[in-house]
Design an enzyme around this catalytic site. Structure first.
Site, PDB file in Angstrom:
ATOM      1  N   THR A 244       5.031 -64.260  31.230  1.00 35.07           N
ATOM      2  CA  THR A 244       5.894 -63.672  30.108  1.00 35.07           C
ATOM      3  C   THR A 244       6.364 -64.548  29.546  1.00 35.07           C
ATOM      4  OG1 THR A 244       5.768 -61.387  31.078  1.00 35.07           O
ATOM      5  CG2 THR A 244       7.522 -62.139  29.603  1.00 35.07           C
TER       6      THR A 244
ATOM      7  N   SER B  40       7.006 -67.215  25.368  1.00 30.19           N
ATOM      8  CA  SER B  40       6.398 -67.609  24.151  1.00 30.19           C
ATOM      9  C   SER B  40       5.211 -68.760  24.740  1.00 30.19           C
ATOM     10  CB  SER B  40       7.323 -68.236  23.126  1.00 30.19           C
ATOM     11  OG  SER B  40       7.938 -69.195  23.937  1.00 30.19           O
ATOM     12  N   THR B  41       5.370 -69.271  25.649  1.00 30.24           N
ATOM     13  CA  THR B  41       4.361 -70.218  26.253  1.00 30.24           C
ATOM     14  C   THR B  41       3.337 -69.396  26.948  1.00 30.24           C
ATOM     15  OG1 THR B  41       6.328 -71.628  26.814  1.00 30.24           O
ATOM     16  CG2 THR B  41       4.097 -72.581  27.388  1.00 30.24           C
TER      17      THR B  41
ATOM     18  N   GLU C 240       7.565 -61.009  37.420  1.00 34.63           N
ATOM     19  CA  GLU C 240       6.859 -62.435  37.607  1.00 34.63           C
ATOM     20  C   GLU C 240       6.895 -62.764  38.901  1.00 34.63           C
ATOM     21  OE1 GLU C 240       8.183 -64.118  33.079  1.00 34.63           O
ATOM     22  OE2 GLU C 240       9.581 -64.288  34.683  1.00 34.63           O
TER      23      GLU C 240
END
Ligand code: 5RP
Length: 228
Positions: A31, A33-34, A106
């Site tokens: 999760t 932006s990358t 995650e």
């Protein structure tokens, strides 16, 4: 080269990395932006994978929009790889994660994977973790007691709020997040278990047990691949 370009570059490098995996397997997807750059780069090759497992509602939405199959983690026994970003990574591959609030899922998906492929630009590399405030997901009614315990470790604790508002940020698991500033995390493994043992903590955003195995890191010169 700006940070968005660096993220895109490392997202494309991660696409090339996972396309080396045997086809027909299930991939874990992170999760942020990358990770979003990675998802977008991988979209034309989605049929290489039998499906994905996702680390957040936001990632699920993006994967589905691209036509990826998103599987329930309970229906999957193992993953060859999990690809995700980080807020900080030390030379051993220990990370601080959870800037986007998805740390619990995650960590669950990372624990299912044979290898954690961390993708970031070089601004995330640090000699010692702790400049980035450490996110800790908690059960809301434990805010007071967990805050006091985290303060005993020397941290300055603040409840994460929705950007531009006064109400608490609520995670996909209906938890709240405490951000702990001012820690110098010399021994990430022991701090991870110490914080995990505080009653009311769901997950600490220290990834020492679930550390990165491969780091793809971008800077103006290109992308380096580091085995950790
Ligand atoms: C989300 C995360 C992200 O991986 C981390 O915050 C990095 O995000 P970005 O790629 O947007 O810098 O842990 O919970």
């Amino acid at each position: 080269m700006n940070q968005d370009q660096l993220k895109q570059m490392v997202g494309e490098a991660a696409r090339d990395e996972v396309l080396k995996l045997a086809p027909g397997q299930v991939l874990g997807v992170g999760t942020g932006s990358t990770a979003n750059c990675f998802i977008d780069a991988l979209a034309p090759h989605k049929d290489h994978f039998a499906g994905t497992v996702s680390s957040s509602n936001a990632t699920t939405e993006r994967l589905l929009k691209h036509g990826f199959k998103v599987l329930n983690p309970n229906d999957v026994t193992g993953l060859p790889a999990y690809v995700d970003g980080a807020d900080e990574i030390d030379p051993a591959g220990h990370m601080i994660k959870g800037g986007g609030g998805a740390l619990t899922r995650e960590k669950i998906i990372a624990s299912m994977a044979k290898q954690f492929i961390c993708i970031c630009d070089s601004s995330k590399q640090v000699p010692v973790l702790g400049n980035f405030a450490l996110p800790v997901e908690i059960i809301p009614l434990a805010q007071g007691v967990v805050t006091r315990e985290l303060e005993k470790l020397g941290g300055k604790v603040s409840l994460r709020l929705v950007k531009g508002a006064q109400e608490p940020f609520v995670t996909d698991n209906s938890g709240w997040i405490l951000d702990v500033a001012g820690l110098k995390i010399a021994d990430p493994k022991s701090m991870e278990s110490q914080i995990n043992q505080i009653a009311g903590v769901i997950t600490v955003g220290l990834f020492a047990k679930e550390k990165a195995n491969i780091l793809l890191v971008s800077n103006a010169a290109g992308v380096a691949r580091i085995i950790l």
